[in-house]
Scaffold this motif. Sequence first.
Motif, mmCIF file in Angstrom:
data_model
loop_
_atom_site.group_PDB
_atom_site.id
_atom_site.type_symbol
_atom_site.label_atom_id
_atom_site.label_comp_id
_atom_site.label_asym_id
_atom_site.label_seq_id
_atom_site.Cartn_x
_atom_site.Cartn_y
_atom_site.Cartn_z
ATOM 1 N N GLY A 198 38.440 13.731 58.926
ATOM 2 C CA GLY A 198 37.974 15.011 59.416
ATOM 3 C C GLY A 198 37.061 15.770 58.474
ATOM 4 O O GLY A 198 36.553 15.227 57.492
ATOM 5 N N PRO A 199 36.876 17.071 58.743
ATOM 6 C CA PRO A 199 35.893 17.869 58.008
ATOM 7 C C PRO A 199 36.439 18.626 56.808
ATOM 8 O O PRO A 199 35.674 19.321 56.133
ATOM 9 C CB PRO A 199 35.417 18.860 59.079
ATOM 10 N N ASP A 200 37.728 18.531 56.541
ATOM 11 C CA ASP A 200 38.325 19.417 55.538
ATOM 12 C C ASP A 200 38.724 18.727 54.236
ATOM 13 O O ASP A 200 38.710 19.352 53.178
ATOM 14 C CB ASP A 200 39.558 20.117 56.126
ATOM 15 N N ALA A 201 39.133 17.461 54.290
ATOM 16 C CA ALA A 201 39.634 16.794 53.093
ATOM 17 C C ALA A 201 38.478 16.348 52.201
ATOM 18 O O ALA A 201 37.678 15.490 52.599
ATOM 19 C CB ALA A 201 40.480 15.579 53.483
ATOM 20 N N PRO A 202 38.361 16.892 50.983
ATOM 21 C CA PRO A 202 37.283 16.447 50.087
ATOM 22 C C PRO A 202 37.552 15.030 49.594
ATOM 23 O O PRO A 202 38.663 14.697 49.203
ATOM 24 C CB PRO A 202 37.343 17.453 48.936
ATOM 25 N N ASN B 164 31.428 19.711 47.526
ATOM 26 C CA ASN B 164 32.366 18.660 47.897
ATOM 27 C C ASN B 164 31.842 17.943 49.133
ATOM 28 O O ASN B 164 31.199 18.555 49.994
ATOM 29 C CB ASN B 164 33.750 19.237 48.192
ATOM 30 N N THR C 54 33.063 15.616 52.421
ATOM 31 C CA THR C 54 34.152 15.115 53.252
ATOM 32 C C THR C 54 33.675 13.874 53.999
ATOM 33 O O THR C 54 32.524 13.445 53.848
ATOM 34 C CB THR C 54 34.589 16.181 54.267
ATOM 35 N N GLN D 236 32.942 13.699 57.018
ATOM 36 C CA GLN D 236 31.843 14.084 57.906
ATOM 37 C C GLN D 236 30.533 14.257 57.150
ATOM 38 O O GLN D 236 29.471 14.349 57.762
ATOM 39 C CB GLN D 236 32.200 15.363 58.662
ATOM 40 N N ASP D 237 30.620 14.296 55.825
ATOM 41 C CA ASP D 237 29.418 14.458 55.001
ATOM 42 C C ASP D 237 28.949 13.136 54.397
ATOM 43 O O ASP D 237 28.155 13.138 53.453
ATOM 44 C CB ASP D 237 29.691 15.436 53.848
ATOM 45 N N GLU E 15 40.489 10.936 45.908
ATOM 46 C CA GLU E 15 39.275 11.703 45.646
ATOM 47 C C GLU E 15 38.542 11.093 44.458
ATOM 48 O O GLU E 15 39.172 10.620 43.507
ATOM 49 C CB GLU E 15 39.585 13.169 45.333
#
Length: 296
Positions: free
Chosen positions: A153-157, A165, A167, A169-170, A219
């Motif tokens: 998802g979009p929140d976990a770095p 950071n 994620t 999605q990035d 991470e």
Amino acid sequence: MVEQLIPALLSSMARDLCMGRLVEALEKAGYRDGETLFGAPFDFRQAPAAPGQPCRAFSQFSRRLRALVEHASRKNGGKPVVVMSHSQGGYFALEFLNRSPLPWRRRYVRHYVMASTGPGGFLVSMQLLAANPSAALSSGSAFTALPSPKVFGPDAPLVVTRARNYTAQDIPESLTAIGLPRLAVTLYKTRALPVQLNFRAPVVPTTCISGVGVPTMKELVYWDGNFSKAPEVVYGDGDDLILLESTLVLDTVIGDDPRQEYYRSIKLAGTSHAGVVSDQAAVERVIVEILGVVHE
């Protein structure tokens, strides 16, 4: 007796270092190479493309595997086969099953045993690309196991720098940041990402066996933004390669699919990614699951 065993198909090199102990255990249980036990090798440098996109390597693999499944069945009185995969072989096996006609699956596949495979990918692949960006254009599988936005998802770095950071999605932006050319980023978005987002149940009886309880990369910290240096690593729970979050998604994606008539998820505490098919206790559990299919 050999003739009473359902033929087993291993979606990996049957004699490689990883699967060797499992093969030996299957042979001790009564399976015979070339009679009731067959290997389905694949080129780990290749990867399935999104449905509808040309991919000669995966098309050839699928044709060979379909013919091998049918051969194994004919050689054993028309019995359906057990397909067994490990690690990256699971991506190939699952895509093969999903893209095979459902009547064919129901006729030829008795059970699918998927070991050490998670739909969420893993961070080691990102670390390897950061260390060697040129690998992105030399191997079709370079992006296969990148962390999936469907899972994380979009929140976990996943990648951390002083500036920002990244994620799941990035991923396209992170690939650009580590120095990959625009073509490589396009290949990720058009070929690998659609496969990740399309991960679904195989609609054949399925057992997933995964290791848990082992420190696993969660991470990557490149604080100064220099991706050519080894990062600091933050660890989470998993099998030393695949995070628990990725393993648990199998229970949702496959286990909750109403088309999936049978699904079982087995977590082996303290077992590594390779250990699922090499540690004695884990191999014994895998054998129990495979042989249990005979008595279903």
